[in-house]
Design a protein around this motif. Structure first.
Motif: not given
Length: 263
Positions: A174-202
């Motif tokens: 995969a280019r990257g892995i997006i992990v998400t959930a409904k936010g506590d204050e924001a509508d939603f939150v996320s993190r993005f991991f892309g070690p295959a393209v040289g970016v462990d966490e963007d």
């Protein structure tokens, strides 16, 4: 030979927050090898290069390892350089890219991107994906056409607590892995991991929001949302679903201006 270079923190109003990107204006294109060398030397998630064409601007993005087809934060950074440092004054900037025509307009302090929506679809979970993320169970695992997996968790706290095994995660196709959930204050939150393209966490990933916005707009029943990417640096986006397009707005802060010396 010298080239100007700028570094901008995108999707933030604070220096040292958001996602840093380098921006290199060019009179004509360098070779792909030269651009990869510069991106690797910068060692940022993305370095953007652009050339003025007869009507629009041509724009390319590179991680330290590869050229990619879509990047939001480095496009915001490029727009800031054009508007605030290179005298651009039109209401909208048109960029020709590997993902087609992309536009950016300046709305006060915010820069608004218009990108194609990337509606995620059901996909079997790759072997080891949840284990490598450190997740016991996901609510859903979907996939976008940019070859990003979307992993939906129950809570913001679960997303914030992730400590992935990046060496193992790199083996997922995969280019990257997006992990998400409904936010506590924001509508939603996320993190993005892309070690295959040289970016462990963007830190803040505009392209990931082309997947996230259609998903959460449907789940929450509204087309305008406020999003936070809860990496260590963190970032904020005001987003909108417009049919088959996604608008993403955020601020940006200039960090440096310098010169690159090439042989």
């Amino acid at each position: 030979m010298t080239l100007p270079i700028y570094q901008v923190d995108a999707f933030t109003a604070q220096l040292f927050k958001g996602n840093p990107a380098a921006v290199v204006p060019l009179e004509s294109w360098l070779s792909k090898e030269e651009m990869l060398h510069i991106a690797a030397e910068n060692n940022l998630a993305e370095t953007a290069f652009f050339v003025k064409s007869s009507v629009d601007y041509e724009l390319k993005w590179f991680t330290p390892l590869v050229e990619i087809d879509l990047c939001g934060h480095a496009t915001v950074a490029t727009a800031k350089v054009l508007y605030d440092h290179l005298g651009y004054s039109e209401s909208e900037i048109r960029f020709q890219t590997n993902s087609g025509l992309l536009t950016v307009r300046k709305d006060g302090k915010k820069y608004t991107l218009n990108f194609p929506a990337n509606v995620p679809y059901a996909e079997s979970t790759p072997e080891g994906l949840l284990e490598y993320l450190g997740v016991g169970k996901a609510l859903e695992v979907l996939k976008g056409r940019t070859n990003d997996y979307l992993v939906v968790l129950k809570s913001e706290a679960e997303v914030a607590a992730l400590t992935p095994d990046f060496r193992a995660l790199k083996s997922v196709n995969a280019r990257g892995i997006i992990v998400t959930a409904k936010g506590d204050e924001a509508d939603f939150v996320s993190r993005f991991f892309g070690p295959a393209v040289g970016v462990d966490e963007d830190p803040v990933t505009g392209s990931a929001h082309t997947v996230l916005v259609p998903y959460w707009a449907e789940k929450l029943g509204k087309s305008e949302l406020f999003a936070r990417q809860i990496s260590k640096r963190g970032g904020e986006l005001w987003v909108k679903l417009l049919g088959n397009r996604v608008e993403m707005s955020g601020e940006a802060v200039m960090y440096l201006k310098g010169e690159i010396f090439l042989p």
